[in-house]
Design a protein around this motif. Structure first.
Motif, PDB file in Angstrom:
ATOM      1  N   THR A  20       3.303   0.325  -5.343  1.00 40.60           N
ATOM      2  CA  THR A  20       4.564   0.700  -4.683  1.00 40.60           C
ATOM      3  C   THR A  20       5.687   0.779  -5.710  1.00 40.60           C
ATOM      4  O   THR A  20       6.464   1.749  -5.730  1.00 40.60           O
ATOM      5  CB  THR A  20       4.903  -0.331  -3.598  1.00 40.60           C
ATOM      6  N   ILE A  21       5.773  -0.225  -6.582  1.00 38.26           N
ATOM      7  CA  ILE A  21       6.832  -0.208  -7.597  1.00 38.26           C
ATOM      8  C   ILE A  21       6.629   0.967  -8.553  1.00 38.26           C
ATOM      9  O   ILE A  21       7.578   1.651  -8.942  1.00 38.26           O
ATOM     10  CB  ILE A  21       6.858  -1.554  -8.333  1.00 38.26           C
ATOM     11  N   PHE A  22       5.363   1.238  -8.900  1.00 37.20           N
ATOM     12  CA  PHE A  22       5.044   2.381  -9.764  1.00 37.20           C
ATOM     13  C   PHE A  22       5.511   3.689  -9.136  1.00 37.20           C
ATOM     14  O   PHE A  22       6.121   4.537  -9.793  1.00 37.20           O
ATOM     15  CB  PHE A  22       3.528   2.410  -9.981  1.00 37.20           C
ATOM     16  N   THR A  23       5.261   3.832  -7.818  1.00 40.64           N
ATOM     17  CA  THR A  23       5.657   5.057  -7.132  1.00 40.64           C
ATOM     18  C   THR A  23       7.167   5.208  -7.092  1.00 40.64           C
ATOM     19  O   THR A  23       7.696   6.303  -7.307  1.00 40.64           O
ATOM     20  CB  THR A  23       5.098   5.042  -5.704  1.00 40.64           C
TER      21      THR A  23
ATOM     22  N   ALA B 289      -2.320  -5.234  -6.171  1.00 40.11           N
ATOM     23  CA  ALA B 289      -2.562  -3.796  -6.309  1.00 40.11           C
ATOM     24  C   ALA B 289      -1.557  -3.000  -5.490  1.00 40.11           C
ATOM     25  O   ALA B 289      -0.921  -2.068  -5.995  1.00 40.11           O
ATOM     26  CB  ALA B 289      -3.992  -3.473  -5.857  1.00 40.11           C
ATOM     27  N   ILE B 290      -1.352  -3.388  -4.214  1.00 36.81           N
ATOM     28  CA  ILE B 290      -0.435  -2.628  -3.349  1.00 36.81           C
ATOM     29  C   ILE B 290       0.998  -2.719  -3.875  1.00 36.81           C
ATOM     30  O   ILE B 290       1.710  -1.712  -4.003  1.00 36.81           O
ATOM     31  CB  ILE B 290      -0.530  -3.136  -1.900  1.00 36.81           C
TER      32      ILE B 290
ATOM     33  N   MET C  84      -2.304   6.302  -3.019  1.00 37.80           N
ATOM     34  CA  MET C  84      -3.298   5.835  -2.060  1.00 37.80           C
ATOM     35  C   MET C  84      -4.706   6.043  -2.608  1.00 37.80           C
ATOM     36  O   MET C  84      -5.576   5.169  -2.501  1.00 37.80           O
ATOM     37  CB  MET C  84      -3.152   6.586  -0.734  1.00 37.80           C
ATOM     38  N   LEU C  85      -4.944   7.204  -3.258  1.00 38.70           N
ATOM     39  CA  LEU C  85      -6.264   7.465  -3.837  1.00 38.70           C
ATOM     40  C   LEU C  85      -6.601   6.423  -4.901  1.00 38.70           C
ATOM     41  O   LEU C  85      -7.691   5.834  -4.912  1.00 38.70           O
ATOM     42  CB  LEU C  85      -6.290   8.868  -4.454  1.00 38.70           C
TER      43      LEU C  85
END
Lengths: 128, 81, 237
Positions: free
Chosen positions: A21-24, A16-17, C23-24
């Motif tokens: 991160t890659i999506f962002t 998930a993290i 984050m949400l």
């Protein structure tokens, strides 16, 4: 230490993290870059991160691929979910065709106007 | 063991994605993008999805890179700052 | 050049906003519990009695959700159709990204039949091992890409044969579905004997559908690569 890394819950958190991160990173590229090629490259990164999240969130440690092989004789709960894999499998092939269609539009726009910078697009008469 | 591999490859993929977005030279961006496809292929194998890995190996590391490079060579290869 | 000129205030604000939203979303996802009683587990349980295919992904793609595959093949066809309309065709077309090397030409002549054979193997064994129509189709298309790179303008592709393959495989998919509807009572249902798990001639209608899908995908991606790699340079216009 290494035993905690092999737990399914921890790996779901890692997936998930990492995917978000890659999506962002890809979304920042789509929103802040000026070159059309860079925008479509960032869009492909966003697409790949969603594929990774979809497959990774249905993975569990110790489960085999949903294929009967030498050691595995019958289908039961010891295999991962086949439905996300089937959907992502077709989506990857569709994705490259739609990406090629959008790149055709980019090349045709360059042929007509001579630039691929989105700040210099003034065909509608709007002066910056 | 599989947890360590997944964490390492996810970190590497994040770094490669940052390089794709931040690189000034567009052709090296495309090469980084093909490396991203190769890394996700390894990750799909670790997630026990060999069908998806076969598709991603050909599409992500081969055909989509060639499609990007060819249309890039027809226009311009440097990004204006 | 200062830092503000290089990055820009809008970029920093956008990055902050997106990080906050991520984050949400992350909080939502990490609180969701994984449930074991899902659709995939039920499909795995009935896979042996309903399809006799050794690869559960193949049964999901071609049998349980066969109508979705038909829709996705239609999207693929429409994208290639749009590319064919959009790209300008003229007499001044030439192959870009071509290399003139004798070693590459000889090596490609040896490798090309092997790549196509491997793709056909992947397509035909889709219900026994990892692989299938989509994977084998793109492998065959990558073989044609190698031929375009090595031979350049001197490699002629017969467009009539390609169009014939594309049209016949698309029509064959729908024809098999209609025949199954007439014989078995459901569109894309199973009308053939299932056979024994693990044999090449088994699992009824699944290999036929995947062979049609594989030929269709191979033809479409080959046409896509050919449109892109053999074109008129946009800077000459």
């Amino acid at each position: 230490m290494l035993e905690t890394l092999n737990q399914t819950t921890f790996l779901h958190t890692v997936v998930a993290i990492g995917s978000f991160t890659i999506f962002t990173i890809g979304l920042v590229g789509v929103l802040s870059k000026k070159n059309l090629f860079k925008i479509f490259l960032s869009l492909s990164i966003v697409e790949s991160s969603l594929f990774l999240f979809f497959i990774g969130s249905h993975f569990e440690v110790g489960k085999a691929a949903p294929i009967v092989a030498d050691g595995i004789k019958l289908f039961d709960g010891h295999m991962v979910d086949p439905v996300p894999q089937a959907m992502i499998l077709t989506t990857i092939v569709i994705g490259v065709a739609v990406l090629a269609l959008s790149l055709t539009f980019v090349v045709n726009y360059y042929r007509l106007s001579g630039n691929i910078d989105i700040d210099k697009m003034d065909e509608l008469g709007e002066v910056q | 063991m599989i947890g360590v591999l997944i964490v390492i490859i996810f970190t590497a993929l994040t770094v490669i994605a940052f390089w794709v977005v931040s690189s000034r030279d567009l052709s090296s961006s495309v090469i980084y993008f093909m490396a991203f496809g190769l890394g996700s292929t390894v990750l799909y194998v670790l997630f026990s999805a060999p069908d998806v890995a076969l598709t991603e190996a050909v599409i992500g590391a081969g055909i989509s890179g060639v499609v990007f490079l060819v249309s890039l060579l027809q226009t311009q290869t440097k990004e204006d700052t | 050049m200062s830092l503000k000129k290089t990055v820009g205030l809008k970029t920093i604000l956008t990055a902050l906003l997106i990080s906050f939203m991520s984050m949400l979303l992350l909080g939502v996802i990490m609180n969701a519990a994984y449930t074991h009683t899902s659709l995939g587990y039920d499909l795995l349980k009935i896979n042996t009695i309903s399809t006799q295919s050794a690869n559960a992904v193949t049964s999901v793609v071609t049998y349980f959700r066969g109508l979705d595959t038909l829709g996705e093949v239609t999207i693929l066809f429409l994208s290639i159709f749009g590319i064919g309309i959009g790209i300008e065709r003229s007499d001044r077309m030439k192959t870009i990204l071509g290399y003139d090397s004798t070693l590459l030409k000889i090596g490609t002549k040896v490798l090309f039949p092997l790549i196509v054979l491997f793709g056909l193997y992947i397509i035909a064994h889709g219900h026994l091992s990892p692989g299938g129509g989509f994977q084998g189709g793109v492998i065959i298309a990558s073989g044609f890409l190698l031929m375009f790179l090595a031979y350049g303008d001197s490699y002629d592709l017969d467009h009539k044969v390609l169009s014939l393959f594309e049209a016949l495989s698309g029509a064959g998919f729908i024809l098999v579905g209609i025949l199954a509807a007439l014989a078995g009572g459901a569109f894309l249902g199973n009308m053939l004997p299932l056979g024994v798990l693990g044999k090449l001639f088994s699992s009824g209608i699944l290999p036929i559908i995947y062979i049609f899908v594989g030929l269709k995908v191979a033809a479409e991606i080959t046409v896509l690569v050919e449109y892109f790699i053999r074109t008129q340079d946009a800077r000459d216009a």
